[in-house]
Design an enzyme around this catalytic site. Structure first.
Site, PDB file in Angstrom:
ATOM      1  N   ASN A 141       8.565  39.473   2.099  1.00 17.50           N
ATOM      2  CA  ASN A 141       8.815  38.613   0.948  1.00 17.50           C
ATOM      3  C   ASN A 141      10.031  37.753   1.298  1.00 17.50           C
ATOM      4  O   ASN A 141      11.067  38.286   1.706  1.00 17.50           O
ATOM      5  CB  ASN A 141       9.072  39.454  -0.302  1.00 17.50           C
ATOM      6  CG  ASN A 141       7.861  40.283  -0.691  1.00 17.50           C
ATOM      7  OD1 ASN A 141       6.726  39.853  -0.517  1.00 17.50           O
ATOM      8  ND2 ASN A 141       8.097  41.476  -1.216  1.00 17.50           N
ATOM      9  N   GLY A 201       9.420  37.281  -4.398  1.00 21.56           N
ATOM     10  CA  GLY A 201       9.601  38.693  -4.703  1.00 21.56           C
ATOM     11  C   GLY A 201      10.664  39.387  -3.895  1.00 21.56           C
ATOM     12  O   GLY A 201      10.825  40.610  -4.010  1.00 21.56           O
ATOM     13  N   GLN A 202      11.414  38.642  -3.069  1.00 21.55           N
ATOM     14  CA  GLN A 202      12.479  39.299  -2.290  1.00 21.55           C
ATOM     15  C   GLN A 202      13.623  39.691  -3.207  1.00 21.55           C
ATOM     16  O   GLN A 202      14.115  38.864  -3.994  1.00 21.55           O
ATOM     17  CB  GLN A 202      12.996  38.373  -1.181  1.00 21.55           C
ATOM     18  CG  GLN A 202      13.997  39.073  -0.261  1.00 21.55           C
ATOM     19  CD  GLN A 202      14.430  38.226   0.937  1.00 21.55           C
ATOM     20  OE1 GLN A 202      14.054  37.064   1.055  1.00 21.55           O
ATOM     21  NE2 GLN A 202      15.230  38.821   1.801  1.00 21.55           N
ATOM     22  N   HIS A 233      13.390  42.353   5.916  1.00 22.76           N
ATOM     23  CA  HIS A 233      12.665  43.614   6.090  1.00 22.76           C
ATOM     24  C   HIS A 233      11.177  43.355   6.071  1.00 22.76           C
ATOM     25  O   HIS A 233      10.686  42.519   5.313  1.00 22.76           O
ATOM     26  CB  HIS A 233      13.049  44.630   5.001  1.00 22.76           C
ATOM     27  CG  HIS A 233      12.990  44.075   3.614  1.00 22.76           C
ATOM     28  ND1 HIS A 233      14.001  43.291   3.083  1.00 22.76           N
ATOM     29  CD2 HIS A 233      12.053  44.184   2.644  1.00 22.76           C
ATOM     30  CE1 HIS A 233      13.689  42.949   1.842  1.00 22.76           C
ATOM     31  NE2 HIS A 233      12.500  43.458   1.553  1.00 22.76           N
ATOM     32  N   LEU A 234      10.499  44.098   6.928  1.00 23.02           N
ATOM     33  CA  LEU A 234       9.044  44.031   7.000  1.00 23.02           C
ATOM     34  C   LEU A 234       8.496  45.233   6.247  1.00 23.02           C
ATOM     35  O   LEU A 234       8.750  46.381   6.630  1.00 23.02           O
ATOM     36  CB  LEU A 234       8.618  44.070   8.472  1.00 23.02           C
ATOM     37  CG  LEU A 234       7.133  43.898   8.770  1.00 23.02           C
ATOM     38  CD1 LEU A 234       6.644  42.515   8.341  1.00 23.02           C
ATOM     39  CD2 LEU A 234       6.878  44.096  10.276  1.00 23.02           C
ATOM     40  N   HIS A 235       7.783  44.968   5.161  1.00 27.84           N
ATOM     41  CA  HIS A 235       7.107  46.056   4.453  1.00 27.84           C
ATOM     42  C   HIS A 235       5.884  46.462   5.264  1.00 27.84           C
ATOM     43  O   HIS A 235       5.082  45.604   5.656  1.00 27.84           O
ATOM     44  CB  HIS A 235       6.602  45.592   3.086  1.00 27.84           C
ATOM     45  CG  HIS A 235       7.652  45.266   2.072  1.00 27.84           C
ATOM     46  ND1 HIS A 235       8.060  46.172   1.120  1.00 27.84           N
ATOM     47  CD2 HIS A 235       8.362  44.130   1.844  1.00 27.84           C
ATOM     48  CE1 HIS A 235       8.981  45.599   0.329  1.00 27.84           C
ATOM     49  NE2 HIS A 235       9.182  44.374   0.750  1.00 27.84           N
TER      50      HIS A 235
END
Ligand code: 5GP
Ligand code: ZN
Length: 128
Positions: A101, A107-108, A114-116
């Site tokens: 995001n 939505g961040q 960061h990688l979900h």
């Protein structure tokens, strides 16, 4: 708005000293760590949105994917490589979603890139 950087906004001005993910990477704040190496760390999301929900982050403080530079192209690829290895380890053979995001409107909420890594259930498209 930072006049030196018109792409930045106030929400992305987090610095390493007050960044929760920097504090997780340094060990100051505990997390359920699945993997770590010299440049990145992967840990379980505190509010999982799928049976598997990990966050793969660089140790270096980078506010968002929008801030990628030529000298960290390899690092960003490494995050995906680590996510793929974790997906194998966690037997996400049917697939997984890896998403960053980028920016508040996307939505961040934590401004350390960061990688979900999400898996273990069917994913919908388009995302909300
Ligand atoms: P974003 O909304 O920025 O894309 O994702 C931030 C993620 O970080 C969210 O999924 C949220 O649950 C997770 N998160 C926020 N604070 C913490 C924390 O202190 N520990 C862990 N493990 N995850 C966190
Ligand atoms: Zn940080």
């Amino acid at each position: 708005m930072n006049p030196m950087n018109p792409l930045s906004d106030s929400a992305s001005n987090t610095t390493a000293t007050d960044c929760i993910f920097c504090r997780i990477a340094s060990g100051e704040i505990p997390a359920r760590i699945e993997y770590q190496d010299s440049s990145c760390i992967a840990f379980q999301d505190a509010n999982p949105q799928a049976p598997v929900h990990l966050l793969v982050i660089p140790r270096e403080h980078i506010g968002s994917a929008r801030e990628v530079r030529e000298d960290n192209e390899v690092l960003f690829g490494h995050l995906h490589h680590v996510a793929a290895k974790l997906a194998d380890k966690l037997k996400l053979a049917d697939g997984y979603r890896a998403v960053m995001n980028t920016g508040a409107a996307a939505g961040q909420t934590v401004f350390h890139v960061h990688l979900h890594l999400l898996g273990g259930r069917a994913m919908n498209w388009p995302p909300g």
